[in-house]
Write an enzyme that holds these catalytic residues in place. Structure first.
Site, mmCIF file in Angstrom:
data_model
loop_
_atom_site.group_PDB
_atom_site.id
_atom_site.type_symbol
_atom_site.label_atom_id
_atom_site.label_comp_id
_atom_site.label_asym_id
_atom_site.label_seq_id
_atom_site.Cartn_x
_atom_site.Cartn_y
_atom_site.Cartn_z
ATOM 1 N N LYS A 85 -14.666 -14.124 108.702
ATOM 2 C CA LYS A 85 -14.580 -12.533 107.942
ATOM 3 C C LYS A 85 -15.256 -12.913 106.734
ATOM 4 O O LYS A 85 -15.490 -11.725 106.042
ATOM 5 C CB LYS A 85 -13.120 -12.342 107.653
ATOM 6 C CG LYS A 85 -12.487 -12.040 108.888
ATOM 7 C CD LYS A 85 -11.063 -11.457 108.976
ATOM 8 C CE LYS A 85 -10.186 -11.545 110.052
ATOM 9 N NZ LYS A 85 -10.312 -10.387 110.925
ATOM 10 N N HIS A 131 -0.445 -8.609 109.735
ATOM 11 C CA HIS A 131 -1.170 -8.948 110.897
ATOM 12 C C HIS A 131 -0.506 -9.854 111.831
ATOM 13 O O HIS A 131 0.738 -10.542 111.618
ATOM 14 C CB HIS A 131 -2.394 -9.855 110.635
ATOM 15 C CG HIS A 131 -3.242 -9.951 111.716
ATOM 16 N ND1 HIS A 131 -3.365 -10.876 112.674
ATOM 17 C CD2 HIS A 131 -4.660 -9.347 112.083
ATOM 18 C CE1 HIS A 131 -4.277 -11.085 113.574
ATOM 19 N NE2 HIS A 131 -5.201 -9.902 113.272
ATOM 20 N N ASP A 141 -1.805 -14.513 103.040
ATOM 21 C CA ASP A 141 -2.835 -14.447 104.094
ATOM 22 C C ASP A 141 -4.034 -13.837 103.411
ATOM 23 O O ASP A 141 -3.943 -12.737 103.279
ATOM 24 C CB ASP A 141 -2.210 -13.699 105.382
ATOM 25 C CG ASP A 141 -3.162 -13.299 106.276
ATOM 26 O OD1 ASP A 141 -4.368 -13.544 106.195
ATOM 27 O OD2 ASP A 141 -2.803 -12.482 107.271
ATOM 28 N N GLN A 145 -8.381 -10.758 104.725
ATOM 29 C CA GLN A 145 -8.941 -9.645 104.324
ATOM 30 C C GLN A 145 -9.309 -9.477 102.849
ATOM 31 O O GLN A 145 -10.010 -8.373 102.354
ATOM 32 C CB GLN A 145 -8.335 -8.270 104.849
ATOM 33 C CG GLN A 145 -7.941 -8.406 106.257
ATOM 34 C CD GLN A 145 -9.245 -7.962 106.990
ATOM 35 O OE1 GLN A 145 -10.249 -7.574 106.457
ATOM 36 N NE2 GLN A 145 -9.185 -8.235 108.256
ATOM 37 N N CYS A 197 -4.118 -5.640 115.961
ATOM 38 C CA CYS A 197 -2.992 -6.599 115.751
ATOM 39 C C CYS A 197 -2.110 -6.559 114.513
ATOM 40 O O CYS A 197 -1.716 -7.375 114.034
ATOM 41 C CB CYS A 197 -3.872 -7.950 115.290
ATOM 42 S SG CYS A 197 -5.140 -8.449 116.707
#
Ligand code: PLP
Length: 406
Positions: A226, A123, A200, A203, A364
């Site tokens: 999220k 991202h 990261d 997600q 993104c």
């Protein structure tokens, strides 16, 4: 036990509405997930009865607010299975967490000629902070490539780990492709060479339980919004020894022990990294969201979402001219696709008229789009409140797209 999505749906009041006369079919949870009543109630209850600024007050409300705020830190620790609550730093979200690490750990440990290793599926928020750092330090940003399915090519990744690599920063799960990276293997390969790893997790956490202790990563980040919590709040997990050695990110109130014009001393972690008044109610709502996800059976949810992904993938394959972008063997419930002869934005606009919310664009992740030679995709992403009927509605909507575009 099977996951009861119909029951979960009832927790999300926003889903009970019509859009352009059709029932809402929300397929954009990878951008931001909807909020259960439990989170909404926790925030309004907090404002109704406990709100005050935290950490400084000696009066009852301030102490209650502080307890509620710090309770979320402990929930986040439990959620990630971190060793200590002081390893949990509240930030605005994943983007701020990565900038924090780049600007503190990065600026003290990366210098001229050094390398930062990321992947081609990141991202923008896991690209640009490192680019800024590399520009400032005259360091090189190395990019590990992905294959045609959207999976990371591990041999190439390993080859790019060099004696000059100072940090590896990798998505646990790709937002544009759904690819789940082999993060434990990535951490092992980097650690064998003494290189720290940032994951990261933006997600990943909505779909699976994460254990930072067994992953052995050095930093892990995710955003509340999220994972069914409010926006504007997130977490940076960092290994205590690293956080302690890092300089502060921002200066201001809350993060100091004492200030004079000659010298300022800082608090210990985590407060050293939490300058200024935070989004207090947001953190409280985030705590309710963590309670919500921790009350679910992770295996049942994973199996349920796997079934949704398989069903959506099979159904989409029936559409002539549809190309799936992202077919890695290990994926979360995200389907990104393009339809020959139709711009993704047109697909999104027609679907909106049917009450279907999907994301269209580059998500993104422009380098991912470049890798697959497309300017944009349509992305439908699923969460615990989606069902096979949502896939059927999407298919019917795509039928309408075909009617319009032939
Ligand atoms: N990383 C990934 C993989 C994401 O999907 C996102 C958001 O889409 C981010 C980082 C940025 O998260 P935020 O905008 O909450 O800071």
């Amino acid at each position: 036990m099977t996951f009861d999505a119909e029951r979960a749906r009832k927790d999300f009041p926003i889903l009970r509405q019509r859009i352009h006369g059709n029932p809402l079919t929300f397929l954009d949870s990878a951008a931001s997930a909807q909020k259960p009543q439990q989170v909404i109630d926790a925030i309004s209850r907090f404002y109704e009865s406990d709100y005050a600024n935290i950490h400084r007050g000696v009066y009852e409300l301030s102490m209650r607010a502080t307890r509620a705020f710090e309770a979320t830190r402990e929930k986040a620790r439990r959620f990630l299975n971190a060793r200590e609550a002081r390893e949990i730093i509240f930030v605005r979200g994943t983007t701020e967490a990565i900038n924090l690490v780049a600007q503190t750990y990065g600026r003290t440990n990366v210098s001229d000629g050094d390398e930062v290793l990321i992947t081609q599926m990141e991202h923008h928020s896991n690209i640009v902070p490192w680019q800024l750092l590399c520009l400032e330090k005259k360091a090189k940003l190395r990019i590990a490539p992905i294959d045609d399915s959207g999976a990371l090519i591990m041999e190439e990744f390993e080859k790019l780990l060099s004696p000059r690599t100072r940090i590896v920063a990798v998505a646990h799960v790709s937002n544009a492709l759904g690819t789940v990276n082999p993060v434990r293997e990535i951490v092992d390969l980097a650690h064998e060479r003494g290189i720290p790893v940032l994951l990261d997790g933006a997600q990943a956490v909505p779909h699976q339980r994460v254990d930072v202790t067994s992953l052995d990563c050095d930093f892990y980040t995710f955003s509340s919004h999220k994972v069914f919590g409010p926006s504007g709040v997130g977490v940076l997990y960092g290994r205590a020894e690293l956080l302690e050695a890092m300089p502060p990110y921002q200066g201001g109130g809350e993060m100091i022990l004492s200030v004079s014009f000659e010298k300022t001393t800082y608090k210990g972690i985590p407060h050293k990294f939490e300058a200024g008044t935070p989004d207090i109610a947001g953190v409280v709502g985030f705590g309710a969201a963590l309670d919500y996800v921790m009350s679910l059976d992770p295996r049942a949810l994973a199996a349920y979402e796997r079934d949704l992904l398989d069903y959506a993938t099979e159904e989409l394959a029936k559409i002539d001219g549809l190309r799936l972008i992202g077919t890695a063997p290990r994926k979360t419930a995200v389907v990104s696709f393009v339809i020959e002869g139709v711009h993704p934005h047109d697909v999104g606009t027609i679907l909106d008229q049917e009450g279907i919310a999907v994301r269209t664009g580059h998500h993104c992740a422009q380098p991912v789009m470049d890798r697959f030679g497309v300017p944009a995709t349509v992305r439908a992403s699923f969460a615990l409140y989606n069902t096979r009927e949502d896939v059927d509605v999407l298919m019917a909507g795509l039928g309408k797209v075909r009617e319009v575009f032939g």
